[in-house]
Design an enzyme around this catalytic site. Sequence first.
Site, short mmCIF file in Angstrom:
data_model
loop_
_atom_site.label_atom_id
_atom_site.label_comp_id
_atom_site.label_asym_id
_atom_site.label_seq_id
_atom_site.Cartn_x
_atom_site.Cartn_y
_atom_site.Cartn_z
N GLU A 26 73.05 -4.95 53.38
CA GLU A 26 74.47 -4.63 53.64
C GLU A 26 74.61 -3.23 54.26
O GLU A 26 73.67 -2.42 54.26
CB GLU A 26 75.27 -4.72 52.35
CG GLU A 26 74.86 -3.70 51.32
CD GLU A 26 76.05 -3.11 50.59
OE1 GLU A 26 77.03 -2.68 51.24
OE2 GLU A 26 75.98 -3.05 49.35
N LYS A 87 85.58 -0.73 56.36
CA LYS A 87 84.84 -1.40 55.27
C LYS A 87 85.18 -2.88 55.44
O LYS A 87 86.33 -3.27 55.23
CB LYS A 87 85.33 -0.83 53.94
CG LYS A 87 84.74 -1.48 52.70
CD LYS A 87 85.11 -0.69 51.46
CE LYS A 87 84.89 -1.50 50.20
NZ LYS A 87 85.30 -0.78 48.99
N VAL A 107 79.35 -6.58 50.31
CA VAL A 107 78.54 -7.71 49.83
C VAL A 107 79.14 -9.01 50.35
O VAL A 107 78.43 -9.87 50.90
CB VAL A 107 78.47 -7.70 48.28
CG1 VAL A 107 77.87 -9.01 47.76
CG2 VAL A 107 77.64 -6.51 47.80
N ASP A 137 92.69 -6.06 40.62
CA ASP A 137 91.71 -5.59 41.59
C ASP A 137 90.38 -6.28 41.32
O ASP A 137 89.55 -5.79 40.54
CB ASP A 137 91.58 -4.07 41.55
CG ASP A 137 90.71 -3.55 42.71
OD1 ASP A 137 90.01 -4.38 43.34
OD2 ASP A 137 90.74 -2.34 42.97
N SER A 139 87.08 -7.79 43.18
CA SER A 139 86.38 -7.73 44.46
C SER A 139 86.21 -9.14 45.04
O SER A 139 85.87 -10.08 44.31
CB SER A 139 85.02 -7.09 44.28
OG SER A 139 84.32 -7.13 45.50
N ASP A 141 83.83 -9.93 46.59
CA ASP A 141 82.40 -10.24 46.39
C ASP A 141 82.25 -11.43 45.44
O ASP A 141 81.37 -12.27 45.61
CB ASP A 141 81.65 -9.05 45.76
CG ASP A 141 81.51 -7.86 46.70
OD1 ASP A 141 81.93 -7.96 47.87
OD2 ASP A 141 80.99 -6.82 46.24
N LYS A 158 78.58 -2.87 39.44
CA LYS A 158 78.68 -1.41 39.28
C LYS A 158 79.32 -1.07 37.94
O LYS A 158 80.28 -1.71 37.52
CB LYS A 158 79.45 -0.82 40.45
CG LYS A 158 78.57 -0.80 41.72
CD LYS A 158 79.17 -0.01 42.81
CE LYS A 158 80.12 -0.84 43.61
NZ LYS A 158 79.52 -1.76 44.56
N1 PSU Z 1 76.23 -1.04 46.07
C1 PSU Z 1 76.03 0.29 46.11
N2 PSU Z 1 76.97 1.05 46.76
C2 PSU Z 1 78.07 0.48 47.39
C3 PSU Z 1 78.27 -0.93 47.35
C4 PSU Z 1 77.31 -1.64 46.67
O1 PSU Z 1 75.04 0.82 45.55
O2 PSU Z 1 78.86 1.21 47.98
C5 PSU Z 1 79.48 -1.58 48.05
C6 PSU Z 1 79.19 -3.06 48.36
O3 PSU Z 1 79.27 -3.24 49.74
C7 PSU Z 1 80.27 -3.84 47.64
C8 PSU Z 1 81.41 -2.87 47.64
O4 PSU Z 1 80.60 -5.04 48.29
O5 PSU Z 1 80.73 -1.62 47.33
C9 PSU Z 1 82.47 -3.27 46.63
O6 PSU Z 1 83.71 -2.78 47.06
P1 PSU Z 1 85.06 -3.35 46.39
O7 PSU Z 1 84.98 -2.98 44.94
O8 PSU Z 1 86.18 -2.61 47.13
O9 PSU Z 1 85.11 -4.82 46.64
MN MN Z 2 88.74 -3.89 45.04
#
Ligand code: PSU
Ligand code: MN
Length: 308
Positions: A26, A87, A107, A137, A139, A141, A158
């Site tokens: 990614e 993004k 992702v 919120d 994701s 993903d 995370k």
């Molecule tokens: N893994 C990491 N750092 C990141 C991400 C993943 O170590 O920055 C990214 C991935 O691309 C994932 C995104 O899809 O963070 C999630 O963002 P959000 O919570 O806005 O969906």
């Molecule tokens: Mn989000």
Amino acid sequence: MKHPNFSIAPEIKFALDLNAAIVALESTVITHGLPHPQNLKLARDMEKQVRDFGATPATIALLDGQIHVGLSDAELVRLSESESTLKVSHRDFAAAIVKKANGGTTVAGTMFAANMAGIKVFATGGIGGVHKESAFDISTDLRSLAEIPTIVVCAGAKAILDLPATLEYLETMGVPVVGYQTDEFPAFYSRESGLGVSVRLDSPKEIAEFAKAHWNLGMKGGILVTNPIPQADSIPAAEMEPIIAQASAEAMLQGIHGQKLTPFLLGRISELTQEKSLKANLALLLNNARLAAQIAVEMSAKKKGWAI
Ligand code: PSU
Ligand code: MN
């Protein structure tokens, strides 16, 4: 695959024709997840790690509105230095195309593009999930994992997220959560979370066999493989908890939400830990690239008899 919005690198085309092992990587981690110049070093190191373990790396990103599957080193440099990158998740592809923008795929976005190109294995750091700050919120993903047949290798979700809620969502959507050599769902910076996985598998070969069995049954979605951060680089969950709570409270106070929330939290946690969390993040990314390459090699050896 021929599509006017896709540019597949010659090396990736060649590997696809041979059914050779390929690992998608990614790029949101490059454009929004890590500071410069660590982002460029990490992007190169991830690719090298994949190659060292016998697979071809395909970093996915948007350059001038074109979806690239596989980047040259010059393109990696451009992406890592580009200041106004988007993004890119599902809903953002068309915007990036129309605006001829540069973008890092999340992702979800990377799963989409990898699947279009015919790549089955993908490595990231940690997936997105259900945020603690707001129950709505969630994701995209997670939705992509439910719908796109790709193996996603990560170090868990995370740690900034609501992990029990994230796991419940994955269960509801029928996404297998594989623990690689562990019974516990890893929490990104930490190896422990107190939460379980749906199955423990101990070798890349077993994971390839699992994927074959899952998809040969006609299952349509993805498989999440969770690979705990190496012990030496891990930070105990108890040490991370107050720091995550502080970063999270600051985000709420400053009204940060939506796409900006994850990059803000990762950056702030890195500051609060004097970059210890950044070091951990880099280590787990490389660890995931390695396992993904091993799985891709096993899968290419078993290409015969695959339903997809
Ligand atoms: N893994 C990491 N750092 C990141 C991400 C993943 O170590 O920055 C990214 C991935 O691309 C994932 C995104 O899809 O963070 C999630 O963002 P959000 O919570 O806005 O969906
Ligand atoms: Mn989000």
